[in-house]
Design a protein around this motif. Structure first.
Motif, mmCIF file in Angstrom:
data_model
loop_
_atom_site.group_PDB
_atom_site.id
_atom_site.type_symbol
_atom_site.label_atom_id
_atom_site.label_comp_id
_atom_site.label_asym_id
_atom_site.label_seq_id
_atom_site.Cartn_x
_atom_site.Cartn_y
_atom_site.Cartn_z
ATOM 1 N N VAL A 1 0.850 -1.190 0.000
ATOM 2 C CA VAL A 1 0.000 0.000 0.000
ATOM 3 C C VAL A 1 0.884 1.237 0.000
ATOM 4 O O VAL A 1 1.944 1.252 0.632
ATOM 5 N N ILE A 2 0.413 2.267 -0.706
ATOM 6 C CA ILE A 2 1.218 3.503 -0.716
ATOM 7 C C ILE A 2 0.830 4.368 0.474
ATOM 8 O O ILE A 2 -0.335 4.755 0.631
ATOM 9 N N ILE A 3 1.797 4.588 1.351
ATOM 10 C CA ILE A 3 1.538 5.420 2.527
ATOM 11 C C ILE A 3 2.604 6.509 2.572
ATOM 12 O O ILE A 3 3.790 6.218 2.403
ATOM 13 N N ASN A 4 2.144 7.721 2.812
ATOM 14 C CA ASN A 4 3.052 8.877 2.805
ATOM 15 C C ASN A 4 3.937 8.878 1.553
ATOM 16 O O ASN A 4 5.141 9.101 1.615
ATOM 17 N N GLY A 5 3.294 8.519 0.440
ATOM 18 C CA GLY A 5 3.989 8.617 -0.836
ATOM 19 C C GLY A 5 4.906 7.455 -1.171
ATOM 20 O O GLY A 5 5.525 7.429 -2.212
ATOM 21 N N LYS A 6 5.001 6.499 -0.282
ATOM 22 C CA LYS A 6 5.901 5.377 -0.569
ATOM 23 C C LYS A 6 5.144 4.062 -0.504
ATOM 24 O O LYS A 6 4.220 3.920 0.296
ATOM 25 N N SER A 7 5.566 3.121 -1.316
ATOM 26 C CA SER A 7 4.922 1.802 -1.269
ATOM 27 C C SER A 7 5.420 1.055 -0.026
ATOM 28 O O SER A 7 6.617 1.016 0.242
ATOM 29 N N ARG A 8 4.473 0.506 0.711
ATOM 30 C CA ARG A 8 4.842 -0.177 1.967
ATOM 31 C C ARG A 8 4.313 -1.599 1.965
ATOM 32 O O ARG A 8 3.248 -1.885 1.450
ATOM 33 N N ASN A 9 5.064 -2.453 2.609
ATOM 34 C CA ASN A 9 4.612 -3.836 2.803
ATOM 35 C C ASN A 9 3.774 -3.913 4.073
ATOM 36 O O ASN A 9 4.224 -3.500 5.136
ATOM 37 N N CYS A 10 2.606 -4.436 3.909
ATOM 38 C CA CYS A 10 1.713 -4.486 5.070
ATOM 39 C C CYS A 10 1.225 -5.910 5.266
ATOM 40 O O CYS A 10 1.004 -6.647 4.314
ATOM 41 N N ALA A 11 1.037 -6.284 6.559
ATOM 42 C CA ALA A 11 0.510 -7.618 6.865
ATOM 43 C C ALA A 11 -0.740 -7.495 7.706
ATOM 44 O O ALA A 11 -0.821 -6.620 8.575
ATOM 45 N N SER B 1 9.687 -8.140 8.053
ATOM 46 C CA SER B 1 9.624 -7.818 6.624
ATOM 47 C C SER B 1 8.471 -6.880 6.278
ATOM 48 O O SER B 1 8.173 -6.663 5.117
ATOM 49 N N TYR B 2 7.788 -6.324 7.309
ATOM 50 C CA TYR B 2 6.638 -5.453 7.010
ATOM 51 C C TYR B 2 6.818 -4.066 7.616
ATOM 52 O O TYR B 2 7.481 -3.897 8.632
ATOM 53 N N ASP B 3 6.127 -3.122 6.974
ATOM 54 C CA ASP B 3 6.134 -1.751 7.504
ATOM 55 C C ASP B 3 4.938 -1.533 8.416
ATOM 56 O O ASP B 3 4.994 -0.758 9.361
ATOM 57 N N VAL B 4 3.827 -2.174 8.046
ATOM 58 C CA VAL B 4 2.619 -2.032 8.863
ATOM 59 C C VAL B 4 2.080 -3.425 9.157
ATOM 60 O O VAL B 4 2.032 -4.272 8.265
ATOM 61 N N VAL B 5 1.706 -3.655 10.402
ATOM 62 C CA VAL B 5 1.130 -4.946 10.778
ATOM 63 C C VAL B 5 -0.181 -4.701 11.521
ATOM 64 O O VAL B 5 -0.190 -4.023 12.550
ATOM 65 N N ARG B 6 -1.275 -5.207 10.944
ATOM 66 C CA ARG B 6 -2.562 -5.089 11.652
ATOM 67 C C ARG B 6 -2.874 -6.432 12.301
ATOM 68 O O ARG B 6 -2.888 -7.457 11.625
ATOM 69 N N LEU B 7 -3.092 -6.399 13.582
ATOM 70 C CA LEU B 7 -3.306 -7.642 14.306
ATOM 71 C C LEU B 7 -4.773 -7.811 14.660
ATOM 72 O O LEU B 7 -5.405 -6.901 15.200
ATOM 73 N N MET B 8 -5.292 -8.979 14.293
ATOM 74 C CA MET B 8 -6.681 -9.290 14.657
ATOM 75 C C MET B 8 -6.716 -10.669 15.303
ATOM 76 O O MET B 8 -5.786 -11.447 15.172
ATOM 77 N N ALA B 9 -7.815 -10.934 15.965
ATOM 78 C CA ALA B 9 -7.906 -12.191 16.711
ATOM 79 C C ALA B 9 -8.721 -13.212 15.957
ATOM 80 O O ALA B 9 -9.067 -14.242 16.449
#
Lengths: 501, 767
Positions: A465-475, A493-501
């Motif tokens: 996903v592009i965040i703050n103008g840069k492509s980021r790896n998200c999990a 290996s990720y820039d953003v990690v969303r944790l769910m149960a």
């Protein structure tokens, strides 16, 4: 490799290595199952799926028996049907009497169990009455007589486990399918159910109150505590108001419970049904979802340049981290849960009309009859989020959490019947209560922050996903097993990690 | 696999069509009958549990008499001989007021009343006590005053109405109207329709409501008065209807002037805004109201029923299509009486009068236990259990034991048969050759059905209609019947030409025997009954052709049968309608599920049903005028305050899913469930430190009992409930305690004598 088999006199050329069950289902041949659950381990513990394989003395469980060259299989002959019925009777005989009371006292026969007739008799007490996998099979196989093994011995009943006040466990209804065990231990990696679990109170062990045992339980052993009459007591009350927030995630399950087609029930019809049963204010959770997403987006944008950003608003994830990764706790950014936002919205909306004279009940002779009372209200969160009940019990941000099943059970007792109702618009959240200050109308980064479903996979979802103008790896972790995997090091290996149960 | 046979349920007055599976003369299964023209495949749990109540260890099989502290089997001849000797002696010494009938016309075997009432008439007693005398007195008396006929009560026209109002009625659980759950569900789910429930608690029916009005327990009458006052104050009444159809409205109107609406509603505990909304609905939509025990068993019960009808009238909803309509009476629901006629008795001790011929049941103990010479000294009870079904069991037992002669007819051992001097075995409706139901509730279709014999009778049990007929004969109250009569009856059965037989009996009576006119039913029961092998079936025929339908011209669908059945007689003007009704009977004989034999005249309900000569609804009456003045907020507030240490209001008779009647004695159907509980609001219980399931003592001014508490949000604070029909001894075991230990036989409605079971001050204490 392809093997040739015959199922129910139908010659088939199929992939080897598949089970009879998989093969049959792929070829539209139905075999009943009870312990089997797609995506979970096959334990062959219930043996409802037995089939006859020519040349084998005993019937074989289709869920674990692999197809072999030349196999001749009968999935529905008399022997098989008789065996399945026998198994069902044995399970029911060791099951509490909350359902099929009529069969247990010898009142009814298998041919008189039409749902319409059941309504004329009485509602069976079980929370799964009408949508229990065991009950459905018992009816399909015309179980007409159920012996009573449970009451034969005194004190045979085991007390319900109700310590959480949300997720409940009734051991007398457990059919030992071990789905919950696989979900809890392998998928969620919580290790709380079954032989590895801490003995004692079930929910005092590792339990993080994610509630997914309820999701997979085929019967009413694991369930969410209900408050049907208590909620209705307040919706009918003169002195107390009620406000409900409805999440659209309940619609698929509610529609299925009513045995309707997708699209037959709309949110606005649910709103109408809730108004009918006396809920004073009904709001959709759209606003709360958006507000939460705005908070999350801001956290991501503010922190992304400082390394991997962990975000969550899940109560169960926080419990999970507390228990298993206490040292990582500081790293995790917590944004507000939908329910917590609802709590605040409710407070704002209900404060508006709280200054109303009440106390009709006894105050004719009361000197203070003109006194202004504070008008109490109850918050009802309607969602299919399984952890919501536990969150409410722990934080008090909702008075009641109602899932699709309980909503269905409320509606059939109140004439709610949403599919028949004329749609009604939701109450608007007043402008001064708008909690996303920028009045955002769409969720930013929907790939990360949109509505996500719990799943059984072992690998987290990965997006760029592009965040703050840069492509980021998200999990995105869709379950606690994936959450564990990420927290154990995969996060690197990720820039953003969303944790769910 | 057994054989399936069609019949009708007899466990409540609704009488759904059922099919029973019979094997070795036992019911093994019951299912609703889809072919039934009245219940259309509906049947509640009561009917479906039939097999537990029919054949069991407590069945009465032989007549027996009490000798000291035990019972001895006797023959029917000996029983009749001894009973009639004693009866004649007491009658000779003390006159007809010494004899009372109890029961005779229960929801179970009803043909009993067809010969019991002639017997009463023959001995000139007017005393009959049954369940009508606990519940329907106020409502039926009010109907009598307003429309001039106590026999017709009003029910919602559910096919055409828009709003269903359940007042004090938990219809969803009680199943006391045909298709109760279906109708309630449809009105609730259909967005074009509406359910309004008036009930102080969240009953199962209230859950289905679109509008739930929760008056404080006991305040219904004041609420009704206020509601009407509010409608009139706003000018929302249907003045055109009132002008056209009512008499004395200008006088009655004054009852509602100067009502302090706000003060009244405070006492009732209902917000004014809700009452206004209700008033708007009632004055703009078509609505029908089912009143039930919450109103009938409450304070000011007669006034409340009277005001309910007044409310229907001012809204223009009385006797109109889509409003409140009278299901036709096929059989008389009692005896036409008007208590203003001096010939109608008043009870000497309590000064009570009958409604539809039936006296308030609560007065029985005082009328037996008094020391006045004209007290009741003997009683015959028929398929009913005064010791459990009527108020104050202890007092009732004391009274029945004091009787000089007490004969109990029943199909099972009960608490009453355990103290009777003579016990006579009656057949139940599954064994009886034919039984009718006086509570026909279909509208506009007139459905007649006969409960047919599906089981061979056990032991020496007889049909109750026959027992009363034989008693009449044994008492020497009818002449010896000529042989030709029996022969004519046999011919009638053989050829199906019953009208010829009827004409001959009529001719015989007309020839100087008119003094036996009232005994015609008994004569038919003895002769045609003998030929049919069932006095009950003979009564089903006689009741139909001479019942209230006669003279109404409503019979339809029977022309074909009539032509075939009565080719000649049906052409004679006098006999024409009798023949049509006879043909209707024939049709029903051929259709065990019942048949539609006619239709109400929906367009002329006023004309047909108002019995006052001026064909107007009479709005004012002196009794109400005197009474209503007392129902004002100040007094009600004072009277509704709990006193003398009582801290809750008890409702005796919660309607529960396990609901039964006192003839359903086997508690087997309650296995695995615990329906015998005190329903308490959880907050109430917690405040008193009472836990869910804890056994508590409930005490009233009449007695106390112990019972486990059930936490339930289905009741309001300060209001607790106990179900009826427990504490029944069955095969040596008793489950629960009967709530009538707590009820007071002297707490009766002042005007007509309904009991007050829904408003009993009580104390709940942990033990």
């Amino acid at each position: 490799m392809i093997v040739n088999i015959i199922i129910d006199e139908k010659p088939l050329a199929v992939e080897s290595g598949c089970t009879i069950l998989e093969t049959a289902r792929a070829n539209h041949i139905s075999i009943p199952t009870l312990c089997h659950f797609d995506g979970l381990k096959n334990k062959a513990s219930c043996r409802i799926c037995v089939v006859e394989v020519e040349g084998k003395k005993n019937l074989q469980p289709a869920c674990v028996t692999k197809v072999k060259e030349g196999m001749v299989i009968h999935t529905n002959n008399e022997r098989v049907r008789k065996e399945r019925k026998y198994i069902l009777v044995q399970i029911l005989a060791n099951h509490t009497v909350d359902c099929h009371h009529c069969l247990r006292i010898g009142l009814c026969d298998a041919n008189s169990l039409d749902p319409e007739l059941c309504e004329m008799c009485f509602w069976c007490d079980c929370v799964r009455d009408g949508f229990c996998e065991l009950q459905t099979l018992a009816r399909e196989y015309r179980v007409g007589v159920i012996p009573d093994y449970m009451s034969a011995q005194e004190n045979n009943y085991i007390e319900e486990e109700a310590s959480l006040g949300s997720i409940m466990y009734n051991p007398d209804k457990c059919i030992h399918c071990r789905r919950c065990e696989d979900v809890c231990n392998r998928v969620q990696t919580v290790q709380n159910v079954g032989s590895d679990a801490n003995i004692g109170s079930l929910f005092e062990g590792n339990c993080v109150q994610c509630g997914h045992c309820v999701d997979v339980c085929p019967v009413g052993a694991f369930y969410m505590q209900e408050h049907k009459d208590e909620i209705l007591y307040w919706t009918h009350s003169y002195d107390t108001d009620t406000i409900a927030q409805v999440s659209e995630d309940i619609i698929p399950e509610l529609t299925a419970l009513y045995k309707l087609k997708p699209g037959d029930i709309s949110m606005e019809q649910i709103c109408a049904a809730l108004r009918k049963i006396g809920v004073n204010k009904v709001i959709s959770d759209e606003h709360a979802v958006l507000t939460a997403a705005v908070q999350a987006a801001k956290i991501i944008e503010d922190n992304i340049e400082n390394g991997t950003v962990f975000i969550t608003n899940s109560n169960a994830v926080l419990n999970f981290v507390d228990r298993f990764f206490p040292n990582l706790k500081e790293m995790i950014h917590v944004y507000e849960s939908i329910q917590s936002i609802f709590g605040r919205i409710a407070e704002g909306m209900m404060d508006d009309n709280r200054q109303i004279e009440t106390g009709y009940q006894d105050d004719y002779m009361d000197e203070a009859k003109n006194k202004i009372h504070t008008r109490p209200y109850k918050k009802v969160q309607i969602t299919s989020e399984k952890e919501a009940g536990a969150e409410a019990a722990a934080s008090g941000n909702a008075d009641y959490v109602v899932n699709a099943r309980e909503l269905y059970r409320i509606f059939i007792r109140t004439g709610g019947a949403p599919a028949r109702k004329i749609p009604v618009v939701f109450d608007a959240v007043p402008e001064q209560l708008e909690m996303n200050s920028g009045k955002v109308e769409e969720i930013s980064y929907p790939e990360i922050l949109g509505r996500k479903q719990w799943n059984l996979d072992s690998e987290p979802e990965s997006v760029s996903v592009i965040i703050n103008g840069k492509s980021r790896n998200c999990a995105i972790a869709h379950n606690l097993g994936q959450t564990r995997k990420l927290l154990e090091g995969d996060w690197k290996s990720y820039d953003v990690v969303r944790l769910m149960a | 696999m057994g054989e399936w046979k069609k019949t009708q349920c007899s466990f409540c007055a609704v009488g759904c069509g059922i099919e029973v599976e019979i094997e070795n003369n036992k019911i093994i299964n019951v299912r609703p009958d889809k072919d039934s023209p009245h219940s259309r495949g509906y049947c509640c749990r009561k009917g479906r549990t039939a097999k537990y109540f029919v054949d069991h260890g407590d069945r009465l099989l032989y007549p027996k008499k009490r000798v000291g502290d035990h019972y001895e089997r006797i023959s029917w001849e000996q029983a009749y001989k001894e009973i009639t000797e004693k009866m004649n002696k007491i009658l000779a010494e003390h006159g007809p007021r010494s004899l009372a009938f109890i029961g005779a016309g229960n929801p179970s075997v009803q043909t009993a009343c067809a010969t019991a009432i002639p017997l009463m008439k023959a001995v000139r007693t007017q005393y009959i006590f049954n369940a009508i005398g606990v519940e329907f007195m106020g409502c039926w008396w009010s109907i009598g005053r307003i429309i001039g006929d106590q026999m017709y009560y009003l029910e919602p026209d559910d096919k055409n109405t828009e709003v269903m109002v359940y007042w004090g009625s938990n219809s969803y659980v009680a199943h006391q109207v045909p298709n109760a759950r279906r109708i309630c569900r449809e009105f609730s789910e259909n967005p074009e329709k509406m359910v309004i429930v008036v009930d102080p608690r969240l009953s199962e029916t209230a859950r289905m409501a679109d509008m739930h009005i929760m008056p404080n327990p006991g305040s219904d009458a004041l609420f009704l008065r206020t509601l009407i006052a509010l409608i009139l104050k706003n000018g929302w009444q249907n003045q055109e209807y009132i002008d056209l159809y009512t008499k004395d409205w200008n006088k009655a109107k004054q009852w509602f002037e100067e009502v302090d609406i706000s003060a009244s509603l405070r006492v009732c505990g209902i917000p004014e805004t809700q009452v206004e909304e209700l008033a708007r609905i009632l004055t703009t939509k078509k609505w029908g109201m089912h009143q039930d025990l919450g109103l009938y068993f409450n304070r000011h019960s007669t006034l409340s029923s009277y005001l309910c009808i007044t409310l229907m009238i001012i809204c223009g909803m009385c006797l109109v299509k889509g409003g409140n309509v009278p299901p036709e009476c096929i059989l008389p629901r009692g005896i036409k009486v008007d208590e203003r006629n001096r010939k109608i008795w008043r009870t000497p001790v309590t000064g009570r009068f009958p409604v539809v011929g039936i006296f308030p049941t609560g007065v029985l103990p005082d009328e037996i236990l008094g020391d006045n010479d004209d007290r009741i000294r003997m009683a015959i009870s028929s398929l009913c259990n005064p010791l459990r079904s009527y108020p104050d069991s202890q007092k009732m037992e004391e009274a029945l034991k004091k009787l000089e002669l007490y004969v109990a007819i029943d199909s099972s051992e009960t608490e009453a048969t355990a103290i009777a001097d003579y016990v006579l075995p009656g057949m139940n409706t599954f064994e009886s050759g034919g039984d009718f139901n006086i509570f026909t509730l279909t509208y506009p279709e007139i459905v007649y059905y006969i409960r047919r014999r599906v089981l061979e009778p056990l032991g020496e049990a007889k049909e109750e209609a026959l027992i009363f007929a034989e008693l009449t004969e044994a008492l020497g109250l009818i002449p010896k019947l000529p042989q030709w009569m029996y022969k004519a009856a046999e011919e009638a059965v053989e050829t199906g030409d019953r009208m010829r037989y009827f004409a001959r009996i009529a001719g015989w009576l007309a020839a100087g025997r008119m003094r036996y006119f009232d005994q015609a039913a008994t004569i038919i029961a003895l002769t045609l009954g003998k030929a049919y092998g069932s006095a009950g079936l003979a009564m089903c025929w006689a009741g139909l052709i001479t019942g209230p339908l006669f003279g109404k011209g409503l019979t339809r669908n029977t022309e074909k049968t009539n032509k075939k059945q009565n080719p000649i007689l049906s052409r004679l003007p006098i006999f024409k309608e009798l023949c049509e009704l006879d043909a209707a009977f024939q049709k029903v004989l051929e259709h065990p599920e019942g048949a539609i034999i006619g239709y109400s005249d929906e367009e002329h309900l006023m004309q047909k049903h108002i019995q006052h000569r001026d064909k107007k609804l009479h709005m004012w009456c002196q009794e109400i005028d005197d009474y209503i003045k007392r129902v004002i907020p100040e007094k009600e507030a004072e009277n509704l305050k709990l006193k003398d240490g009582y801290n809750m209001i008890l409702s005796a008779g919660r309607r529960i899913e396990a609901g039964a009647n006192a003839s359903m004695r086997n508690s087997r159907t309650n296995q695995y469930r615990q329906p015998y509980t005190l329903a308490m609001n959880p907050e109430d219980a917690a405040e008193r430190g009472i836990l869910n399931g804890q056994v508590v003592r409930v005490s009233t001014e009449r007695g106390s009992l112990e019972i486990p508490v059930e936490y339930t949000w289905q009741t309001s604070k300060g209001y607790c409930l106990i179900p009826h029909n427990f504490g029944l001894n069955f095969e040596g075991k008793t489950y629960g305690t009967h709530v009538n230990l707590l009820t007071n036989h002297q707490e009766l409605d002042e005007l007509t004598g309904n009991v007050r079971w829904r408003y009993i001050p009580c104390k709940v204490e942990a033990i």
